[in-house]
Motif scaffolding. Structure first.
Motif, PDB file in Angstrom:
ATOM      1  N   ALA A  38       0.828  -1.208   0.000  1.00  0.00           N
ATOM      2  CA  ALA A  38       0.000   0.000   0.000  1.00  0.00           C
ATOM      3  C   ALA A  38       0.865   1.262   0.000  1.00  0.00           C
ATOM      4  O   ALA A  38       0.586   2.220  -0.727  1.00  0.00           O
ATOM      5  CB  ALA A  38      -0.927  -0.009   1.212  1.00  0.00           C
ATOM      6  N   ALA A  39       1.931   1.262   0.811  1.00  0.00           N
ATOM      7  CA  ALA A  39       2.803   2.436   0.895  1.00  0.00           C
ATOM      8  C   ALA A  39       3.513   2.681  -0.433  1.00  0.00           C
ATOM      9  O   ALA A  39       3.630   3.828  -0.883  1.00  0.00           O
ATOM     10  CB  ALA A  39       3.821   2.253   2.018  1.00  0.00           C
ATOM     11  N   GLY A  84       7.890 -15.577  -4.138  1.00  0.00           N
ATOM     12  CA  GLY A  84       6.458 -15.483  -3.872  1.00  0.00           C
ATOM     13  C   GLY A  84       5.886 -14.175  -4.388  1.00  0.00           C
ATOM     14  O   GLY A  84       6.613 -13.243  -4.737  1.00  0.00           O
ATOM     15  N   TRP A  85       4.542 -14.083  -4.408  1.00  0.00           N
ATOM     16  CA  TRP A  85       3.892 -12.954  -5.059  1.00  0.00           C
ATOM     17  C   TRP A  85       4.079 -11.638  -4.300  1.00  0.00           C
ATOM     18  O   TRP A  85       4.166 -10.592  -4.915  1.00  0.00           O
ATOM     19  CB  TRP A  85       2.408 -13.248  -5.287  1.00  0.00           C
ATOM     20  CG  TRP A  85       1.564 -13.216  -4.044  1.00  0.00           C
ATOM     21  CD1 TRP A  85       1.283 -14.247  -3.214  1.00  0.00           C
ATOM     22  CD2 TRP A  85       0.887 -12.071  -3.512  1.00  0.00           C
ATOM     23  NE1 TRP A  85       0.482 -13.833  -2.190  1.00  0.00           N
ATOM     24  CE2 TRP A  85       0.212 -12.500  -2.343  1.00  0.00           C
ATOM     25  CE3 TRP A  85       0.782 -10.739  -3.893  1.00  0.00           C
ATOM     26  CZ2 TRP A  85      -0.547 -11.634  -1.559  1.00  0.00           C
ATOM     27  CZ3 TRP A  85       0.016  -9.875  -3.120  1.00  0.00           C
ATOM     28  CH2 TRP A  85      -0.634 -10.317  -1.968  1.00  0.00           C
ATOM     29  N   VAL A  86       4.141 -11.694  -2.972  1.00  0.00           N
ATOM     30  CA  VAL A  86       4.264 -10.457  -2.199  1.00  0.00           C
ATOM     31  C   VAL A  86       5.594  -9.765  -2.517  1.00  0.00           C
ATOM     32  O   VAL A  86       5.637  -8.571  -2.825  1.00  0.00           O
ATOM     33  CB  VAL A  86       4.144 -10.731  -0.681  1.00  0.00           C
ATOM     34  CG1 VAL A  86       4.428  -9.451   0.110  1.00  0.00           C
ATOM     35  CG2 VAL A  86       2.761 -11.259  -0.347  1.00  0.00           C
ATOM     36  N   VAL A  91       9.026  -5.698  -5.205  1.00  0.00           N
ATOM     37  CA  VAL A  91      10.183  -5.404  -6.055  1.00  0.00           C
ATOM     38  C   VAL A  91       9.739  -4.654  -7.304  1.00  0.00           C
ATOM     39  O   VAL A  91      10.362  -3.664  -7.712  1.00  0.00           O
ATOM     40  CB  VAL A  91      10.935  -6.703  -6.422  1.00  0.00           C
ATOM     41  CG1 VAL A  91      11.977  -6.438  -7.503  1.00  0.00           C
ATOM     42  CG2 VAL A  91      11.596  -7.301  -5.191  1.00  0.00           C
ATOM     43  N   GLY A  92       8.643  -5.104  -7.917  1.00  0.00           N
ATOM     44  CA  GLY A  92       8.134  -4.426  -9.108  1.00  0.00           C
ATOM     45  C   GLY A  92       7.748  -2.987  -8.826  1.00  0.00           C
ATOM     46  O   GLY A  92       8.056  -2.086  -9.613  1.00  0.00           O
ATOM     47  N   GLN A  93       7.099  -2.768  -7.674  1.00  0.00           N
ATOM     48  CA  GLN A  93       6.718  -1.406  -7.306  1.00  0.00           C
ATOM     49  C   GLN A  93       7.942  -0.527  -7.073  1.00  0.00           C
ATOM     50  O   GLN A  93       7.980   0.627  -7.517  1.00  0.00           O
ATOM     51  CB  GLN A  93       5.857  -1.430  -6.038  1.00  0.00           C
ATOM     52  CG  GLN A  93       4.438  -1.930  -6.254  1.00  0.00           C
ATOM     53  CD  GLN A  93       3.661  -1.954  -4.944  1.00  0.00           C
ATOM     54  OE1 GLN A  93       4.109  -2.526  -3.953  1.00  0.00           O
ATOM     55  NE2 GLN A  93       2.492  -1.340  -4.944  1.00  0.00           N
ATOM     56  N   ARG A  94       8.925  -1.060  -6.372  1.00  0.00           N
ATOM     57  CA  ARG A  94      10.140  -0.268  -6.095  1.00  0.00           C
ATOM     58  C   ARG A  94      10.814   0.160  -7.382  1.00  0.00           C
ATOM     59  O   ARG A  94      11.190   1.327  -7.553  1.00  0.00           O
ATOM     60  CB  ARG A  94      11.111  -1.086  -5.238  1.00  0.00           C
ATOM     61  CG  ARG A  94      10.701  -1.253  -3.789  1.00  0.00           C
ATOM     62  CD  ARG A  94      11.760  -1.990  -3.004  1.00  0.00           C
ATOM     63  NE  ARG A  94      11.300  -2.334  -1.679  1.00  0.00           N
ATOM     64  CZ  ARG A  94      11.211  -3.571  -1.193  1.00  0.00           C
ATOM     65  NH1 ARG A  94      11.577  -4.600  -1.943  1.00  0.00           N
ATOM     66  NH2 ARG A  94      10.779  -3.780   0.033  1.00  0.00           N
ATOM     67  N   VAL A  95      10.997  -0.785  -8.291  1.00  0.00           N
ATOM     68  CA  VAL A  95      11.671  -0.474  -9.553  1.00  0.00           C
ATOM     69  C   VAL A  95      10.862   0.545 -10.347  1.00  0.00           C
ATOM     70  O   VAL A  95      11.410   1.510 -10.898  1.00  0.00           O
ATOM     71  CB  VAL A  95      11.896  -1.756 -10.382  1.00  0.00           C
ATOM     72  CG1 VAL A  95      12.443  -1.420 -11.770  1.00  0.00           C
ATOM     73  CG2 VAL A  95      12.843  -2.705  -9.661  1.00  0.00           C
ATOM     74  N   LEU A  96       9.547   0.369 -10.379  1.00  0.00           N
ATOM     75  CA  LEU A  96       8.691   1.274 -11.149  1.00  0.00           C
ATOM     76  C   LEU A  96       8.732   2.689 -10.585  1.00  0.00           C
ATOM     77  O   LEU A  96       8.860   3.666 -11.339  1.00  0.00           O
ATOM     78  CB  LEU A  96       7.258   0.740 -11.144  1.00  0.00           C
ATOM     79  CG  LEU A  96       6.282   1.356 -12.154  1.00  0.00           C
ATOM     80  CD1 LEU A  96       6.834   1.239 -13.570  1.00  0.00           C
ATOM     81  CD2 LEU A  96       4.926   0.691 -12.038  1.00  0.00           C
ATOM     82  N   VAL A  97       8.649   2.813  -9.259  1.00  0.00           N
ATOM     83  CA  VAL A  97       8.705   4.143  -8.632  1.00  0.00           C
ATOM     84  C   VAL A  97      10.052   4.806  -8.909  1.00  0.00           C
ATOM     85  O   VAL A  97      10.122   5.987  -9.277  1.00  0.00           O
ATOM     86  CB  VAL A  97       8.459   4.053  -7.108  1.00  0.00           C
ATOM     87  CG1 VAL A  97       8.744   5.388  -6.426  1.00  0.00           C
ATOM     88  CG2 VAL A  97       7.033   3.620  -6.818  1.00  0.00           C
ATOM     89  N   LEU A  98      11.128   4.041  -8.737  1.00  0.00           N
ATOM     90  CA  LEU A  98      12.471   4.603  -8.912  1.00  0.00           C
ATOM     91  C   LEU A  98      12.710   5.044 -10.355  1.00  0.00           C
ATOM     92  O   LEU A  98      13.212   6.145 -10.610  1.00  0.00           O
ATOM     93  CB  LEU A  98      13.517   3.572  -8.483  1.00  0.00           C
ATOM     94  CG  LEU A  98      14.976   4.035  -8.508  1.00  0.00           C
ATOM     95  CD1 LEU A  98      15.168   5.271  -7.646  1.00  0.00           C
ATOM     96  CD2 LEU A  98      15.893   2.916  -8.035  1.00  0.00           C
ATOM     97  N   VAL A  99      12.327   4.202 -11.317  1.00  0.00           N
ATOM     98  CA  VAL A  99      12.532   4.538 -12.725  1.00  0.00           C
ATOM     99  C   VAL A  99      11.662   5.730 -13.124  1.00  0.00           C
ATOM    100  O   VAL A  99      12.117   6.646 -13.821  1.00  0.00           O
ATOM    101  CB  VAL A  99      12.235   3.318 -13.622  1.00  0.00           C
ATOM    102  CG1 VAL A  99      12.212   3.715 -15.099  1.00  0.00           C
ATOM    103  CG2 VAL A  99      13.276   2.228 -13.389  1.00  0.00           C
TER     104      VAL A  99
END
Length: 196
Positions: A38-39, A84-86, A91-99
């Motif tokens: 969520a964050a 696992g999915w969590v 990881v996907g969110q972190r990369v997307l936000v950073l990029v």
């Protein structure tokens, strides 16, 4: 020099390059301590809001993200299989936000301002042997040649598709073109006496 800079009048554009790079560094580091889907989702919404404040059209922002999506998908799939999915979503969110944030900084900051900031930050390290001008040149070349290399990839792949070729056979001519480009660049820098 080719730049990804998007011309607009906004508070984000007017912010100093050093402040934007500092925010990118702090946020990029902090993202790896956030373990809440969520964050991180909220962080992505904040970045999207920053794009709106910066008056960067959605199509421009998405165009900058498009080359990263295959890598992002591969990373998420690997994390999904291994952890696992969590973790995969985090990881996907972190990369997307950073990029997305890095792209926003690039789109709202002139290349010359970024280079000047990097050189100013590194200038106190000159007694230790650090050459701010060379690092500045490296930053400039990196920013300049990311879109150039993408264009080279697109050209070579298009030529191969036109000939009915498939697979990874385009990599050899791409490597040759890239090496020729690098050689020409090196010769040009040497002819001008280097970055000093």
């Amino acid at each position: 020099m080719l730049s990804l800079y998007h011309e607009a009048r906004s508070p984000v554009h007017r912010s100093p390059a050093g402040a934007k790079l500092a925010v990118l560094l702090v946020v990029g580091t902090g993202l790896f301590f956030v373990r809440s889907i969520a964050a991180l989702g909220a962080a992505l919404l904040v970045v999207a809001l920053c794009y709106a404040v910066a008056k960067v059209p959605a199509r421009v922002g998405l165009r900058q993200l498009r080359p990263v999506l295959p890598v992002l998908i591969a990373i998420v799939i690997a994390q999904l299989v291994l952890t696992g999915w969590v973790t995969a979503v985090l990881v996907g969110q972190r990369v997307l936000v950073l990029v997305a944030l890095a792209n926003l900084v690039t789109l709202t900051t002139r290349t010359s301002a970024m280079i000047d900031t990097v050189e100013a930050v590194l200038r106190p390290l000159r007694p230790l042997g650090v050459r701010p001008e060379r690092v500045g040149l490296l930053v400039a070349l990196t920013i300049r040649f990311v879109p150039v290399l993408k264009e080279q990839v697109d050209q070579v792949r298009a030529a191969h598709r036109a000939r009915g070729l498939r697979g990874t056979r385009f990599l050899t001519p791409l490597l040759i073109k890239t090496l020729r480009l690098a050689d020409g660049l090196g010769s040009a820098i040497e002819a001008r006496g280097g970055p000093d």
